[in-house]
Design a protein around this motif. Structure first.
Motif, short mmCIF file in Angstrom:
data_model
loop_
_atom_site.label_atom_id
_atom_site.label_comp_id
_atom_site.label_asym_id
_atom_site.label_seq_id
_atom_site.Cartn_x
_atom_site.Cartn_y
_atom_site.Cartn_z
N UNK A 76 12.32 -3.98 17.44
CA UNK A 76 12.16 -2.88 16.48
C UNK A 76 13.21 -2.89 15.38
N UNK A 77 13.33 -4.02 14.72
CA UNK A 77 14.22 -4.09 13.58
C UNK A 77 13.37 -4.05 12.30
N UNK A 78 13.99 -3.68 11.19
CA UNK A 78 13.23 -3.51 9.95
C UNK A 78 13.58 -4.62 8.97
N UNK A 79 12.55 -5.23 8.40
CA UNK A 79 12.79 -6.28 7.42
C UNK A 79 13.17 -5.63 6.08
N UNK A 80 13.98 -6.35 5.32
CA UNK A 80 14.45 -5.81 4.06
C UNK A 80 14.68 -7.01 3.14
N UNK A 81 14.74 -6.76 1.84
CA UNK A 81 15.09 -7.88 0.97
C UNK A 81 16.27 -7.46 0.12
#
Ligand SMILES: [Zn+2]
Length: 305
Positions: free
Chosen positions: A136-141
């Motif tokens: 449950x980690x969130x992808x980000x750019x």
């Protein structure tokens, strides 16, 4: 983003991960009322709103804590996705920000990606070289590159698996000190491309085959030994002997192993500069050339010829 908006997003995401759409405005109003009007502590307000929504939507607690899909690093291409991944901690960086607990690189066999563990996430520390499930980690750019963020809803669990990292490109200079017997003009299985031993594929037994040329050898650069594989193109570049020439040598001598003898004569003991991808065991050579400094041997050849 204000604190109530943040908490609202957290609730919306939690339900969305389990496949439920909730009314963002409704969540916001309830949280605002509880926290600002009734001075209920944040945790309790969150619990109250979640419980209300679970009842409304008829969702069980188990359904809600369902994990985000397990992906590979190479699958992470868009920001704002909830994912889980198994990865090895490649490198930890120094962080100057008090908001960041840990930052660095994690990776699996498909790639390497930056990760950030927020201080607010309140997670145990990870260690370099160890493997974890990052659930449950969130992808980000950030700056045009993807990263994953570990927040309060994430879970980090050490796992007893040795996750491999992507192959690395290496350039080495060294001597070819050995060539293995299963080199030269070889036969490969038409079904799986594996090298046949005495006409037999380790998987398919006696099978249809085709000819190929390769050299499996050992390069010594003075510090390490590298097991290398040269393909037909590499061998042809170095010796002028390609697959067709190798077949001719075999026919003239009525012996396929004559090719191996010829390659040993020309290649063993000489110095090379080579570049290749390091896999689990072998260095797959992409480019190889005789080291220019190897003039003494070139001279000997000219005299000998
Ligand atoms: Zn086979």
């Amino acid at each position: 983003m204000g604190r109530i908006e943040e908490l609202t997003e957290e609730v919306v995401r939690l339900f969305k991960n389990s496949g439920y759409e909730v009314d963002r405005r409704d969540v916001y109003n309830r949280l605002k009322l509880l926290i600002e009007e009734f001075k209920v502590p944040e945790d309790e307000a969150m619990r109250t709103v979640k419980n209300y929504l679970m009842k409304e939507l008829d969702v069980s607690r188990e359904q809600l804590i369902m994990e985000s899909p397990l992906v590979k690093v190479a699958d992470i291409k868009a920001p704002g996705q909830w994912v889980s991944l198994k990865a090895k901690v490649v490198q930890l960086w120094d962080s100057s920000s008090p908001n960041v607990s840990q930052v660095g690189l994690i990776g699996d066999e498909t790639g390497i990606i930056k990760f950030v563990i927020w201080a607010k996430a309140n997670k145990p520390q990870v260690e370099e070289g160890k493997c974890y499930l990052f659930a449950n980690v969130v992808t980000d750019s950030f700056g045009g590159r993807m990263q994953v963020n570990v927040n309060r809803n994430s879970r980090i669990e050490e796992i007893d698996e040795d996750i491999q990292l992507p192959p690395k490109e290496l350039e080495i200079v060294g001597a070819l000190i050995a060539i293995q017997q299963n080199s030269g003009l070889i036969k490969r299985c038409k079904l799986c491309n594996r090298v046949l031993t005495k006409g037999v594929c380790p998987i398919h037994g006696q099978t249809e085959s085709y000819d190929d040329l390769r050299v499996k050898g050992v390069i010594d650069d003075g510090e390490n030994y590298y097991e290398v594989i040269l393909n037909e193109e590499n061998v042809r570049d170095l010796t002028g002997i390609g697959l067709e020439e190798a077949k001719e040598i075999a026919m003239e001598n009525l012996d396929r192993t004559a090719v191996l003898s010829e390659l040993k004569n020309r290649l063993l003991g000489r110095y090379y500069r080579l570049r290749g991808m390091r896999g689990q065991r072998y260095l797959l050579v992409s480019e190889i050339e005789f080291l220019k400094a190897d003039v003494r041997k070139e001279g000997e050849e000219i005299l000998g010829g």
